[in-house]
Design a protein around this motif. Structure first.
Motif, mmCIF file in Angstrom:
data_model
loop_
_atom_site.group_PDB
_atom_site.id
_atom_site.type_symbol
_atom_site.label_atom_id
_atom_site.label_comp_id
_atom_site.label_asym_id
_atom_site.label_seq_id
_atom_site.Cartn_x
_atom_site.Cartn_y
_atom_site.Cartn_z
ATOM 1 N N ARG A 232 0.816 -1.221 0.000
ATOM 2 C CA ARG A 232 0.000 0.000 0.000
ATOM 3 C C ARG A 232 0.847 1.267 0.000
ATOM 4 N NH1 ARG A 232 -5.028 -1.364 4.173
ATOM 5 N NH2 ARG A 232 -5.569 -3.405 3.264
ATOM 6 N N ASN A 233 2.153 1.088 -0.038
ATOM 7 C CA ASN A 233 3.079 2.219 -0.093
ATOM 8 C C ASN A 233 2.886 3.192 1.072
ATOM 9 O OD1 ASN A 233 5.251 3.539 -1.317
ATOM 10 N ND2 ASN A 233 3.902 4.941 -2.436
ATOM 11 N N TYR A 234 2.775 2.617 2.271
ATOM 12 C CA TYR A 234 2.685 3.461 3.463
ATOM 13 C C TYR A 234 4.036 4.125 3.721
ATOM 14 C CZ TYR A 234 -1.840 1.457 4.753
ATOM 15 O OH TYR A 234 -3.155 1.089 4.765
ATOM 16 N N PRO A 235 4.013 5.336 4.258
ATOM 17 C CA PRO A 235 5.265 6.100 4.403
ATOM 18 C C PRO A 235 6.087 5.675 5.616
ATOM 19 C CG PRO A 235 3.442 7.349 5.302
ATOM 20 C CD PRO A 235 2.838 6.094 4.724
ATOM 21 N N ARG A 236 7.332 6.123 5.609
ATOM 22 C CA ARG A 236 8.133 6.081 6.836
ATOM 23 C C ARG A 236 7.668 7.249 7.693
ATOM 24 N NH1 ARG A 236 12.966 3.050 5.446
ATOM 25 N NH2 ARG A 236 13.086 2.794 3.190
ATOM 26 N N ASP A 237 7.553 7.032 8.968
ATOM 27 C CA ASP A 237 6.993 8.067 9.831
ATOM 28 C C ASP A 237 8.016 9.138 10.186
ATOM 29 O OD1 ASP A 237 4.944 9.180 11.612
ATOM 30 O OD2 ASP A 237 6.291 8.521 13.196
ATOM 31 N N THR A 238 9.265 8.725 10.383
ATOM 32 C CA THR A 238 10.300 9.670 10.796
ATOM 33 C C THR A 238 11.666 9.119 10.433
ATOM 34 O OG1 THR A 238 11.173 10.907 12.695
ATOM 35 C CG2 THR A 238 10.517 8.632 13.099
ATOM 36 N N GLU A 239 12.642 9.955 10.414
ATOM 37 C CA GLU A 239 14.013 9.495 10.190
ATOM 38 C C GLU A 239 14.596 8.985 11.513
ATOM 39 O OE1 GLU A 239 16.416 12.511 8.464
ATOM 40 O OE2 GLU A 239 15.115 12.791 6.721
ATOM 41 N N PHE A 240 15.497 8.013 11.367
ATOM 42 C CA PHE A 240 16.148 7.489 12.564
ATOM 43 C C PHE A 240 17.289 8.423 12.964
ATOM 44 C CE2 PHE A 240 19.329 4.957 14.802
ATOM 45 C CZ PHE A 240 18.555 4.371 15.787
ATOM 46 N N ARG A 241 17.179 9.010 14.151
ATOM 47 C CA ARG A 241 18.225 9.892 14.658
ATOM 48 C C ARG A 241 18.519 9.516 16.113
ATOM 49 N NH1 ARG A 241 15.296 14.010 11.768
ATOM 50 N NH2 ARG A 241 14.278 14.620 13.711
ATOM 51 N N LEU A 242 19.795 9.297 16.395
ATOM 52 C CA LEU A 242 20.176 8.907 17.749
ATOM 53 C C LEU A 242 19.781 9.970 18.771
ATOM 54 C CD1 LEU A 242 23.678 7.237 17.225
ATOM 55 C CD2 LEU A 242 21.542 6.124 17.903
ATOM 56 N N GLY A 243 19.863 11.231 18.351
ATOM 57 C CA GLY A 243 19.483 12.314 19.263
ATOM 58 C C GLY A 243 18.021 12.224 19.662
ATOM 59 N N ASN A 244 17.160 11.884 18.697
ATOM 60 C CA ASN A 244 15.734 11.747 18.970
ATOM 61 C C ASN A 244 15.461 10.556 19.875
ATOM 62 O OD1 ASN A 244 13.012 12.401 18.739
ATOM 63 N ND2 ASN A 244 12.727 11.068 16.975
ATOM 64 N N VAL A 245 16.179 9.444 19.596
ATOM 65 C CA VAL A 245 16.043 8.248 20.443
ATOM 66 C C VAL A 245 16.431 8.584 21.881
ATOM 67 C CG1 VAL A 245 16.887 5.916 20.899
ATOM 68 C CG2 VAL A 245 16.418 6.638 18.544
ATOM 69 N N TRP A 246 17.544 9.295 22.039
ATOM 70 C CA TRP A 246 18.030 9.621 23.376
ATOM 71 C C TRP A 246 17.068 10.551 24.127
ATOM 72 C CZ3 TRP A 246 20.594 8.058 27.222
ATOM 73 C CH2 TRP A 246 21.085 8.914 28.206
ATOM 74 N N SER A 247 16.531 11.551 23.429
ATOM 75 C CA SER A 247 15.635 12.506 24.104
ATOM 76 C C SER A 247 14.323 11.832 24.516
ATOM 77 C CB SER A 247 15.352 13.702 23.191
ATOM 78 O OG SER A 247 14.673 13.298 22.015
ATOM 79 N N THR A 248 13.775 10.981 23.641
ATOM 80 C CA THR A 248 12.524 10.290 23.997
ATOM 81 C C THR A 248 12.777 9.218 25.055
ATOM 82 O OG1 THR A 248 12.811 8.766 22.109
ATOM 83 C CG2 THR A 248 11.403 10.708 21.778
ATOM 84 N N PHE A 249 13.974 8.618 25.018
ATOM 85 C CA PHE A 249 14.322 7.619 26.043
ATOM 86 C C PHE A 249 14.383 8.278 27.422
ATOM 87 C CE2 PHE A 249 17.696 5.605 28.611
ATOM 88 C CZ PHE A 249 17.102 4.365 28.808
ATOM 89 N N LYS A 250 14.957 9.469 27.480
ATOM 90 C CA LYS A 250 15.042 10.165 28.766
ATOM 91 C C LYS A 250 13.645 10.474 29.304
ATOM 92 C CE LYS A 250 17.831 13.491 27.452
ATOM 93 N NZ LYS A 250 18.670 14.721 27.536
ATOM 94 N N ARG A 251 12.741 10.878 28.404
ATOM 95 C CA ARG A 251 11.374 11.181 28.839
ATOM 96 C C ARG A 251 10.638 9.931 29.303
ATOM 97 N NH1 ARG A 251 7.679 12.643 25.555
ATOM 98 N NH2 ARG A 251 6.495 13.892 27.049
ATOM 99 N N ALA A 252 10.973 8.786 28.678
ATOM 100 C CA ALA A 252 10.252 7.543 28.993
ATOM 101 C C ALA A 252 11.013 6.651 29.971
ATOM 102 C CB ALA A 252 9.989 6.763 27.700
ATOM 103 N N PHE A 253 12.192 7.094 30.420
ATOM 104 C CA PHE A 253 13.059 6.215 31.219
ATOM 105 C C PHE A 253 12.371 5.669 32.471
ATOM 106 C CE2 PHE A 253 16.090 5.667 34.727
ATOM 107 C CZ PHE A 253 16.835 4.614 34.222
ATOM 108 N N LEU A 254 11.759 6.545 33.237
ATOM 109 C CA LEU A 254 11.151 6.097 34.492
ATOM 110 C C LEU A 254 9.982 5.132 34.262
ATOM 111 C CD1 LEU A 254 11.374 9.362 36.635
ATOM 112 C CD2 LEU A 254 12.765 7.287 36.807
#
Length: 426
Positions: free
Chosen positions: A195-217
């Protein structure tokens, strides 16, 4: 003859849409009166069925999941999952599954997953141009991971009914839960390419790290639960209390998102769900006592073994029986009735009760995605405003990978038993 009347009255009441706990209680009461037994047998067995220390884990795991939802913690989990797998084709479909894996370690209930994460996931997928059918289908299927990966309310009930270590059942669910997620991600990839669904976002380590910090607890919740149980620091019941206390601390003191109104809502949700579960367990205990006293388990075992003594053919027959029961009966009631009947059969053919537990629960999770009961479908129909019949149709393709994993786990028991043997049986 009276056993036939017992089942006939139960199915008749179910067809009349009488609540399952009431149907079990009334059919059991009818049997007791016909047999001339004292009516006190009913409350005596109901109270006996609910009088179990491990069952105390049920309200606390429910409370932990309700607090996580009320405190808005689910959005942090969703954002973290998005940063990890959102770059793949059909990114939000993979995010949906990834978030369910994480949330599974907090709530232990498919309906909580569908109701809590489901609204966030479906809204995000709609905004990104995904079809409603695909969004509802993948959300429904991924919610079944919750009761397989620990903690799990159905596994607690199974452990109580079968007198099996809940800790072993919990760790046994980790590999099957990950296999379910992997199979669903393959299905999402297949759909996304077609169905040619899109990629939602680019993979960026900075984004992973920032969301990980928010979700860590919040991510520490499953670590506390599973780590504490496996290390022997506390029992599954004590782990449930710790999870609820931890979720409350996060909502009240760390994020400040829990107020008196949300706390009261979470408490009422917990009371309502716990009461319904325990009422079903109590009524099903009477029903199971009647079956046991009439040697229904022995007759069932004799009937199966007269057909074949092949272990895997019997497991396949049991799988078919549980799948059919799951179409019509709520999960907790089905576990309470089936375990006393199935356990003696599987013991005779050398099936590990932990292996049986995972097979039974996964079977019943598939039942949550099928009418006429289909509790997950009813919840998603409500949160997505998609008609129930359309939700059923949308979910059917996603049953294929789930049934495939079920058959794999049935015939390859080492996938289920490896972790319990390493952590508990050496």
């Amino acid at each position: 003859m009276t056993i036939f009347l017992l089942f006939a009255s139960l199915f008749a009441l179910m067809l009349l849409r009488v609540p399952i706990a009431v149907a079990l209680g009334l059919s059991s009461l009818g049997y007791i009166l016909i047999e001339g037994l004292p009516a006190v047998v009913l409350p005596h067995n109901m109270i006996g069925g609910m009088d179990s220390f491990p069952l105390l884990a049920v309200p606390f795991f429910i409370l932990a999941g309700a607090l996580m939802n009320s405190a808005g913690i689910t959005s942090r989990i969703f954002d973290f999952a998005r940063s990890i797998v959102g770059w793949m084709h059909g990114g939000l479909g993979h995010v949906n599954i990834g978030a369910s894996i994480i949330f599974a370690g907090m709530s232990g209930a498919a309906v909580a997953d569908a109701g809590g994460l489901g609204a966030i996931e479906i809204r995000a997928m709609r905004d990104s141009g995904y079809d409603d059918d695909f969004s509802v289908g993948v959300t429904a299927a991924s919610s079944t991971i919750g009761p397989i990966i620990p903690p799990s309310l159905p596994l607690v009930i199974f452990g109580v009914m079968a007198s099996v270590s809940i800790g072993e059942l919990f760790v046994a669910g980790i590999v099957p839960g990950l296999l379910m997620a992997l199979s669903l991600m393959v299905m999402v990839w297949f759909y996304s390419r077609r169905r040619n669904y899109p990629r939602d976002t680019e993979f960026r380590l900075g984004n992973v790290w920032s969301t990980f910090k928010r979700a860590f607890l919040p991510l520490m919740t499953p670590v506390i639960i599973v780590g504490g149980i496996v290390s022997g620091a506390f029992t599954p019941t004590e782990a449930a209390v710790c999870a609820a206390a931890y979720a409350m601390c996060l909502g009240l003191f760390v994020y400040g998102t829990l107020n008196a109104k949300r706390l009261a809502t979470a408490a009422m949700e917990t009371i309502e769900m716990t009461a319904s579960i325990l009422l079903i367990v109590g009524a099903a205990s009477v029903f199971a006592w009647i079956l046991t006293s009439n040697q229904a388990a022995a007759l069932f075992a004799k009937g199966l073994l007269s057909l074949t003594e092949n272990k895997y053919l019997i497991l396949l027959l049991i799988t078919l029986v549980v799948l059919v029961v799951g179409l019509f009966m709520e999960t907790i009631a089905a576990i309470s009735i089936l375990v006393p009947v199935l356990l003696p059969v599987t013991q005779q053919i050398g099936v590990d009760p932990v292996h049986l537990g995972i097979i039974v629960i996964l079977n019943l999770m598939i039942g949550l995605l099928t009418p006429p009961v289909g509790m997950v479908l009813f919840v998603l129909s409500k949160v997505s405003n998609v008609p129930f019949e359309r939700c059923v149709k949308a979910t059917v393709p996603f049953l294929v990978p789930l049934v495939g994993v079920l058959l794999l786990l049935t015939f390859v028991p080492s996938l289920t038993l490896y972790l319990p043997e390493v952590l508990y049986r050496q």
